[in-house]
Design a protein around this motif. Structure first.
Motif, PDB file in Angstrom:
ATOM      1  N   UNK A  83     -12.372  -3.808   9.138  1.00  0.00           N
ATOM      2  CA  UNK A  83     -11.879  -4.855  10.040  1.00  0.00           C
ATOM      3  C   UNK A  83     -11.259  -6.002   9.248  1.00  0.00           C
ATOM      4  N   UNK A  84     -11.864  -6.377   8.140  1.00  0.00           N
ATOM      5  CA  UNK A  84     -11.301  -7.442   7.298  1.00  0.00           C
ATOM      6  C   UNK A  84      -9.929  -7.031   6.758  1.00  0.00           C
ATOM      7  N   UNK A  85      -9.808  -5.780   6.317  1.00  0.00           N
ATOM      8  CA  UNK A  85      -8.506  -5.302   5.829  1.00  0.00           C
ATOM      9  C   UNK A  85      -7.493  -5.188   6.968  1.00  0.00           C
ATOM     10  N   UNK A  86      -7.951  -4.842   8.165  1.00  0.00           N
ATOM     11  CA  UNK A  86      -7.048  -4.814   9.322  1.00  0.00           C
ATOM     12  C   UNK A  86      -6.434  -6.193   9.541  1.00  0.00           C
ATOM     13  N   UNK A  87      -7.272  -7.224   9.475  1.00  0.00           N
ATOM     14  CA  UNK A  87      -6.778  -8.592   9.662  1.00  0.00           C
ATOM     15  C   UNK A  87      -5.825  -8.989   8.538  1.00  0.00           C
ATOM     16  N   UNK A  88      -6.155  -8.606   7.320  1.00  0.00           N
ATOM     17  CA  UNK A  88      -5.374  -8.975   6.144  1.00  0.00           C
ATOM     18  C   UNK A  88      -4.051  -8.216   6.077  1.00  0.00           C
TER      19      UNK A  88
ATOM     20  N   UNK B 266       0.954  -8.046   1.819  1.00  0.00           N
ATOM     21  CA  UNK B 266       2.048  -7.945   0.848  1.00  0.00           C
ATOM     22  C   UNK B 266       2.749  -9.274   0.590  1.00  0.00           C
ATOM     23  N   UNK B 267       2.471 -10.269   1.406  1.00  0.00           N
ATOM     24  CA  UNK B 267       3.104 -11.576   1.232  1.00  0.00           C
ATOM     25  C   UNK B 267       2.433 -12.417   0.151  1.00  0.00           C
ATOM     26  N   UNK B 268       1.164 -12.167  -0.100  1.00  0.00           N
ATOM     27  CA  UNK B 268       0.409 -12.922  -1.095  1.00  0.00           C
ATOM     28  C   UNK B 268       0.668 -12.352  -2.484  1.00  0.00           C
ATOM     29  N   UNK B 269       1.071 -13.221  -3.422  1.00  0.00           N
ATOM     30  CA  UNK B 269       1.237 -12.763  -4.805  1.00  0.00           C
ATOM     31  C   UNK B 269      -0.147 -12.590  -5.413  1.00  0.00           C
ATOM     32  N   UNK B 270      -0.396 -11.409  -5.964  1.00  0.00           N
ATOM     33  CA  UNK B 270      -1.682 -11.103  -6.573  1.00  0.00           C
ATOM     34  C   UNK B 270      -1.419 -10.147  -7.731  1.00  0.00           C
ATOM     35  N   UNK B 271      -1.423 -10.672  -8.941  1.00  0.00           N
ATOM     36  CA  UNK B 271      -1.069  -9.869 -10.126  1.00  0.00           C
ATOM     37  C   UNK B 271      -2.017  -8.695 -10.314  1.00  0.00           C
ATOM     38  N   UNK B 272      -3.290  -8.883 -10.035  1.00  0.00           N
ATOM     39  CA  UNK B 272      -4.254  -7.790 -10.200  1.00  0.00           C
ATOM     40  C   UNK B 272      -3.998  -6.694  -9.185  1.00  0.00           C
ATOM     41  N   UNK B 273      -3.796  -7.093  -7.928  1.00  0.00           N
ATOM     42  CA  UNK B 273      -3.535  -6.106  -6.875  1.00  0.00           C
ATOM     43  C   UNK B 273      -2.233  -5.358  -7.137  1.00  0.00           C
ATOM     44  N   UNK B 274      -1.236  -6.046  -7.651  1.00  0.00           N
ATOM     45  CA  UNK B 274       0.079  -5.445  -7.839  1.00  0.00           C
ATOM     46  C   UNK B 274       0.209  -4.661  -9.138  1.00  0.00           C
ATOM     47  N   UNK B 275      -0.800  -4.717  -9.989  1.00  0.00           N
ATOM     48  CA  UNK B 275      -0.754  -4.002 -11.263  1.00  0.00           C
ATOM     49  C   UNK B 275      -0.631  -2.496 -11.064  1.00  0.00           C
TER      50      UNK B 275
END
Length: 92
Positions: A19-24, A29-38
């Protein structure tokens, strides 16, 4: 085992996370996150031999890697436990 702490998870823990990921998913993809985008950098720069391969992507999220894999692989099955993330991935 005796003396080891017991870890208990609520029956709803997995659905709470989904549910948290559904909301997110709407702005993930709009949030810059170097770790996630690695992982996207690794997928694109690694010597993956996916041509003519059937690829299974577990935890595809919004499909940022699925999009690339679908172009380069013979076929792709992309899975995620968040319906919201899968909706975004399908639109890609």
């Amino acid at each position: 085992m005796p003396g080891e702490p017991q870890v208990r998870r609520s029956a709803n823990a997995a659905s709470d996370v989904a549910l948290a990921y559904d909301r997110w998913s709407r702005r993930y993809d709009d949030d810059h996150n170097a770790t996630r985008d690695l992982d996207a950098r690794v997928v694109r720069q690694s010597p993956l031999h996916v041509e003519d391969a059937r690829v299974l992507e577990l935890g595809c999220g919004t499909g940022k890697n699925s999009e690339w894999l679908a172009v380069h692989a013979h076929s792709l099955v992309a899975l995620d436990f968040s319906p919201g993330m899968l909706d975004v991935a399908r639109r890609r």
